[in-house]
Enzyme design. Structure first.
Site, PDB file in Angstrom:
ATOM      1  CB  SER A  57      -0.846  -0.005   1.278  1.00 59.11           C
ATOM      2  OG  SER A  57      -1.480   1.240   1.465  1.00 59.11           O
TER       3      SER A  57
ATOM      4  CE1 TYR B 226      -3.794  -2.313   5.483  1.00 61.15           C
ATOM      5  CE2 TYR B 226      -3.380   0.028   5.167  1.00 61.15           C
ATOM      6  CZ  TYR B 226      -3.652  -1.218   4.644  1.00 61.15           C
ATOM      7  OH  TYR B 226      -3.773  -1.374   3.279  1.00 61.15           O
TER       8      TYR B 226
HETATM    9  N1  NAP Z   1      -8.715  -0.339  -0.743  1.00 63.51           N
HETATM   10  C1  NAP Z   1      -7.648   0.406  -0.491  1.00 63.51           C
HETATM   11  O1  NAP Z   1      -7.755   1.645  -0.351  1.00 63.51           O
HETATM   12  C2  NAP Z   1      -6.287  -0.229  -0.432  1.00 63.51           C
HETATM   13  C3  NAP Z   1      -5.165   0.593  -0.646  1.00 63.51           C
HETATM   14  C4  NAP Z   1      -3.906   0.029  -0.571  1.00 63.51           C
HETATM   15  C5  NAP Z   1      -3.756  -1.325  -0.337  1.00 63.51           C
HETATM   16  N2  NAP Z   1      -4.847  -2.103  -0.118  1.00 63.51           N
HETATM   17  C6  NAP Z   1      -4.635  -3.538   0.149  1.00 63.51           C
HETATM   18  O2  NAP Z   1      -5.303  -4.284  -0.848  1.00 63.51           O
HETATM   19  C7  NAP Z   1      -5.602  -5.580  -0.343  1.00 63.51           C
HETATM   20  C8  NAP Z   1      -7.037  -5.918  -0.659  1.00 63.51           C
HETATM   21  O3  NAP Z   1      -7.883  -4.995   0.016  1.00 63.51           O
HETATM   22  P1  NAP Z   1      -9.217  -4.437  -0.633  1.00 63.51           P
HETATM   23  O4  NAP Z   1      -9.126  -2.970  -0.655  1.00 63.51           O
HETATM   24  O5  NAP Z   1      -9.525  -5.149  -1.872  1.00 63.51           O
HETATM   25  O6  NAP Z   1     -10.240  -4.785   0.560  1.00 63.51           O
HETATM   26  P2  NAP Z   1     -11.510  -5.750   0.605  1.00 63.51           P
HETATM   27  O7  NAP Z   1     -12.465  -5.389  -0.467  1.00 63.51           O
HETATM   28  O8  NAP Z   1     -11.974  -5.678   2.034  1.00 63.51           O
HETATM   29  O9  NAP Z   1     -10.901  -7.198   0.300  1.00 63.51           O
HETATM   30  C9  NAP Z   1     -10.102  -7.865   1.254  1.00 63.51           C
HETATM   31  C10 NAP Z   1      -9.923  -9.301   0.815  1.00 63.51           C
HETATM   32  O10 NAP Z   1      -9.083  -9.959   1.795  1.00 63.51           O
HETATM   33  C11 NAP Z   1      -9.735 -11.147   2.209  1.00 63.51           C
HETATM   34  N3  NAP Z   1      -9.451 -11.465   3.613  1.00 63.51           N
HETATM   35  C12 NAP Z   1      -9.559 -10.651   4.684  1.00 63.51           C
HETATM   36  N4  NAP Z   1      -9.320 -11.352   5.819  1.00 63.51           N
HETATM   37  C13 NAP Z   1      -9.082 -12.634   5.432  1.00 63.51           C
HETATM   38  C14 NAP Z   1      -8.796 -13.836   6.125  1.00 63.51           C
HETATM   39  N5  NAP Z   1      -8.745 -13.884   7.475  1.00 63.51           N
HETATM   40  N6  NAP Z   1      -8.598 -14.967   5.406  1.00 63.51           N
HETATM   41  C15 NAP Z   1      -8.675 -14.959   4.067  1.00 63.51           C
HETATM   42  N7  NAP Z   1      -8.948 -13.850   3.341  1.00 63.51           N
HETATM   43  C16 NAP Z   1      -9.145 -12.701   4.019  1.00 63.51           C
HETATM   44  C17 NAP Z   1     -11.233 -10.860   2.051  1.00 63.51           C
HETATM   45  O11 NAP Z   1     -11.946 -12.076   1.863  1.00 63.51           O
HETATM   46  P3  NAP Z   1     -13.005 -12.692   2.918  1.00 63.51           P
HETATM   47  O12 NAP Z   1     -13.545 -11.577   3.748  1.00 63.51           O
HETATM   48  O13 NAP Z   1     -14.028 -13.346   2.030  1.00 63.51           O
HETATM   49  O14 NAP Z   1     -12.190 -13.671   3.681  1.00 63.51           O
HETATM   50  C18 NAP Z   1     -11.246 -10.035   0.765  1.00 63.51           C
HETATM   51  O15 NAP Z   1     -11.272 -10.884  -0.355  1.00 63.51           O
HETATM   52  C19 NAP Z   1      -5.281  -5.544   1.142  1.00 63.51           C
HETATM   53  O16 NAP Z   1      -4.038  -6.173   1.365  1.00 63.51           O
HETATM   54  C20 NAP Z   1      -5.198  -4.065   1.461  1.00 63.51           C
HETATM   55  O17 NAP Z   1      -4.343  -3.805   2.527  1.00 63.51           O
HETATM   56  C21 NAP Z   1      -6.118  -1.584  -0.170  1.00 63.51           C
END
Ligand code: NAP
Length: 253
Positions: A131, A144
């Site tokens: 990130s 985080y």
């Molecule tokens: N959105 C942003 O602004 C942003 C910016 C920078 C980086 N990121 C990074 O991008 C990645 C994806 O995030 P996102 O924004 O796409 O959020 P999201 O829509 O909440 O997706 C998170 C994903 O992680 C999975 N996950 C969470 N806890 C888990 C567990 N205990 N076991 C297995 N899977 C798990 C969830 O699946 P289930 O709930 O079905 O298990 C979901 O598929 C993360 O690493 C986040 O830190 C996000």
């Protein structure tokens, strides 16, 4: 090619899985919510294997790899992750430890096991989703931000080891700024920001992975922010990050 995508039930993981399928890749997708993975499989014109797993549990990380290790896959999108938002003294320790187990431990285990497999075949791509939070201290989102610094630094360090070995295996870190997904809701953010559209970010991540870029930052704003991160002292960055995060509370800190 076949790709293993973690956190494919939502957001960035789902978008990258969709992008890879459009490129002709078959997929192994994982997350806890199996029904979401089934819906994704029905949507895609690709061979999609579903392996539900709770990656906050170490044994499920190993079980996931055991299940897929003998298959011919050569891409790992190490994406599953979450945040816990709030002042360090007030956030719930159990939730934070769960976050660290997914963001750090599971990411580390899968990277290591897949690297061993990919090194054996001397090809493969590992894209760790870090990130823009990895670049600076993140008051009010401290654990985080620190977890994402781990993802970035681990990726950069192992990349250098591979370079010296003249390995053909790629390791890179994807470092987006805010993207509209379910992330904010899961992290208890009251008021989020959105930057680059999700599908554009996923498309950029995959294109830059193929170009073997070390650190992938989508969008001009976050690229500029990265330049400032390198110039400004950490104390100044911490104060700016605090003020930015405070606006996400939608109330008093
Ligand atoms: N959105 C942003 O602004 C942003 C910016 C920078 C980086 N990121 C990074 O991008 C990645 C994806 O995030 P996102 O924004 O796409 O959020 P999201 O829509 O909440 O997706 C998170 C994903 O992680 C999975 N996950 C969470 N806890 C888990 C567990 N205990 N076991 C297995 N899977 C798990 C969830 O699946 P289930 O709930 O079905 O298990 C979901 O598929 C993360 O690493 C986040 O830190 C996000």
């Amino acid at each position: 090619m076949r790709a293993l995508v973690t956190g494919a039930s939502s957001g960035i993981g789902r978008a990258i899985a969709t992008r890879l399928a459009a490129d002709g890749h078959d997929l192994i997708v994982t997350a806890r919510r199996e029904e979401r993975l089934l819906a994704l499989k029905q949507e895609l014109d690709a061979d999609v294997e579903i392996v539900p797993a709770d990656l906050s549990r170490e044994e499920e990380c190993f079980a996931l790899f055991d299940r897929v290790k003998d298959q011919p896959f050569d891409i790992l999108i190490n994406n599953a992750g979450l945040g816990v938002f709030g002042a360090f003294q007030k956030t719930d320790l159990t939730r934070e430890l769960g976050m660290l187990r997914v963001n750090i431990t599971a990411m580390h285990i899968l990277m290591k096991l897949c690297l061993e497999k990919f090194a054996g075949q001397d090809r493969g791509y590992i894209l760790n989703v870090a990130s823009s939070a990895a670049f600076l201290p993140g008051p009010l989102f401290s654990g985080y931000y620190a977890s994402k610094a781990y993802v970035l630094r681990l990726s950069q360090a192992v990349r250098e080891e591979l370079r010296r070995e003249k390995s053909n295996v790629y390791i890179g870190a994807f470092c987006p700024g805010p993207i509209a997904t379910e992330f904010g809701q899961a992290a208890d953010v009251k008021k989020g920001f959105t930057g680059v559209p999700l599908s554009c970010a996923a498309d950029y991540a995959v294109r830059m992975m193929y170009k073997r870029k070390a650190v992938i930052i989508p969008g001009a704003t976050m690229k500029l922010a990265r330049v400032l991160d390198k110039i400004l002292p950490d104390g100044v960055l911490a104060r700016a990050a605090y003020n930015l995060q405070k606006t996400k509370f939608g109330g008093s800190v």
